[in-house]
Design a protein around this motif. Structure first.
Motif, PDB file in Angstrom:
ATOM      1  N   TRP A 124       0.811  -1.216   0.000  1.00  0.00           N
ATOM      2  CA  TRP A 124       0.000   0.000   0.000  1.00  0.00           C
ATOM      3  C   TRP A 124       0.850   1.274   0.000  1.00  0.00           C
ATOM      4  CZ3 TRP A 124       0.780   2.674   4.541  1.00  0.00           C
ATOM      5  CH2 TRP A 124       1.268   1.935   5.634  1.00  0.00           C
ATOM      6  N   GLU A 145      -6.750  12.971  -1.992  1.00  0.00           N
ATOM      7  CA  GLU A 145      -7.239  11.673  -1.515  1.00  0.00           C
ATOM      8  C   GLU A 145      -7.736  11.741  -0.072  1.00  0.00           C
ATOM      9  OE1 GLU A 145      -3.954   8.960  -2.044  1.00  0.00           O
ATOM     10  OE2 GLU A 145      -3.922   9.236  -4.224  1.00  0.00           O
ATOM     11  N   LYS A 169      -5.831  12.576   2.445  1.00  0.00           N
ATOM     12  CA  LYS A 169      -4.740  12.046   3.260  1.00  0.00           C
ATOM     13  C   LYS A 169      -3.654  13.104   3.453  1.00  0.00           C
ATOM     14  CE  LYS A 169      -5.390   7.307   1.648  1.00  0.00           C
ATOM     15  NZ  LYS A 169      -4.711   6.101   1.143  1.00  0.00           N
ATOM     16  N   ASP A 200      -3.733  -0.078   9.388  1.00  0.00           N
ATOM     17  CA  ASP A 200      -4.961   0.468   8.811  1.00  0.00           C
ATOM     18  C   ASP A 200      -5.068   1.968   9.026  1.00  0.00           C
ATOM     19  OD1 ASP A 200      -5.512  -2.121   8.044  1.00  0.00           O
ATOM     20  OD2 ASP A 200      -7.124  -2.434   9.512  1.00  0.00           O
ATOM     21  N   TYR A 201      -4.685   2.447  10.213  1.00  0.00           N
ATOM     22  CA  TYR A 201      -4.744   3.893  10.456  1.00  0.00           C
ATOM     23  C   TYR A 201      -3.795   4.624   9.506  1.00  0.00           C
ATOM     24  CZ  TYR A 201      -5.029   8.471  12.402  1.00  0.00           C
ATOM     25  OH  TYR A 201      -5.230   9.822  12.516  1.00  0.00           O
ATOM     26  N   ARG A 250      -2.389   3.605   6.663  1.00  0.00           N
ATOM     27  CA  ARG A 250      -2.805   3.434   5.264  1.00  0.00           C
ATOM     28  C   ARG A 250      -4.021   4.288   4.912  1.00  0.00           C
ATOM     29  NH1 ARG A 250      -4.760  -2.150   4.580  1.00  0.00           N
ATOM     30  NH2 ARG A 250      -6.595  -1.172   5.434  1.00  0.00           N
ATOM     31  N   ASP A 251      -4.977   4.391   5.829  1.00  0.00           N
ATOM     32  CA  ASP A 251      -6.208   5.124   5.555  1.00  0.00           C
ATOM     33  C   ASP A 251      -6.048   6.638   5.627  1.00  0.00           C
ATOM     34  OD1 ASP A 251      -7.373   2.643   5.273  1.00  0.00           O
ATOM     35  OD2 ASP A 251      -8.450   2.713   7.186  1.00  0.00           O
ATOM     36  N   HIS A 252      -5.033   7.118   6.349  1.00  0.00           N
ATOM     37  CA  HIS A 252      -4.878   8.559   6.575  1.00  0.00           C
ATOM     38  C   HIS A 252      -3.644   9.187   5.927  1.00  0.00           C
ATOM     39  CE1 HIS A 252      -7.689   7.328   9.757  1.00  0.00           C
ATOM     40  NE2 HIS A 252      -8.175   8.550   9.620  1.00  0.00           N
ATOM     41  N   LYS A 261      -0.572   9.048   2.694  1.00  0.00           N
ATOM     42  CA  LYS A 261       0.070   8.561   1.471  1.00  0.00           C
ATOM     43  C   LYS A 261       1.541   8.435   1.866  1.00  0.00           C
ATOM     44  CE  LYS A 261       0.533   9.821  -3.388  1.00  0.00           C
ATOM     45  NZ  LYS A 261      -0.510   8.947  -3.884  1.00  0.00           N
TER      46      LYS A 261
END
Length: 192
Positions: free
Chosen positions: A34, A52, A54, A83-84, A86-88, A90
């Motif tokens: 990712w 995005e 982010k 997950d945190y 990756r989701d927030h 780049k």
């Protein structure tokens, strides 16, 4: 009998959390599927991250870095942390001694290794957290809202990403106070 014991020991290692080795790329760096692959134009990467929803995080690593291995196999292997981040964020990976072209915020073209020198990066992993809007005429190190030099414990690592995403650097709450508060709220002030 020995072969069976060795096989069972191997299975036990595979079942242990974080025991699986992170993938290593041709450049010798640990890889996350990712992580973003970009042209390493810092201004463009900041803008793309913002589009995005982010923030941009630039992570410097090097071949054979035991602390980079820890970051990938212990910290980023934890689903909550991974997950945190990756989701927030780049996340763009740079090689401390790499030759790929980098375009700094002030427009200067460098290599990864000359960018590291210019930005004062001497440890790996080092993560530069970039602002959500690229300032003009500054270098990436001047524009960074925070820097994390080295590998830390899981909660320190996660809290730094949270603090940056929440723009804690714009408040009066220093990161160390934020971290202590988050640990206390979780009911475990002894965790790092």
């Amino acid at each position: 009998m020995f072969k069976r014991l060795a096989f069972l020991a191997g299975l036990a290692l595979l079942a242990a959390p974080g025991a699986l080795a992170a993938e290593i790329g041709d450049d010798g760096l640990h890889k996350e599927d990712w992580f973003a692959v970009t042209f390493k134009d810092v201004g463009d990467d900041i803008e793309t991250a913002r589009d995005e929803g982010k923030r941009l995080a630039i992570v410097f690593e090097q071949r054979g870095c035991i602390y980079c291995k820890k970051m990938h196999e212990e910290l980023l292997a934890d689903p909550a942390v991974r997950d945190y981040v990756r989701d927030h964020f780049k996340v763009v990976q740079y090689n401390l001694f790499g030759d790929e072209e980098v375009v700094d915020l002030d427009g200067e073209t460098l290599t990864e290794k000359t960018a590291a020198r210019r930005w004062g990066v001497v440890f790996t992993p080092t993560i530069l957290f970039m602002p959500d809007v690229a300032p003009e005429g500054e270098t990436a190190s001047q524009a960074a809202v925070s820097t994390m030099p080295g590998a830390f414990g899981k909660m320190t690592f996660l809290h730094m990403f949270e603090w940056v995403f929440e723009k804690g650097y714009e408040s009066d709450e220093h990161f160390q106070k934020y971290h202590a508060r988050k640990l206390a709220e979780a009911g475990d002030p002894g965790v790092e």
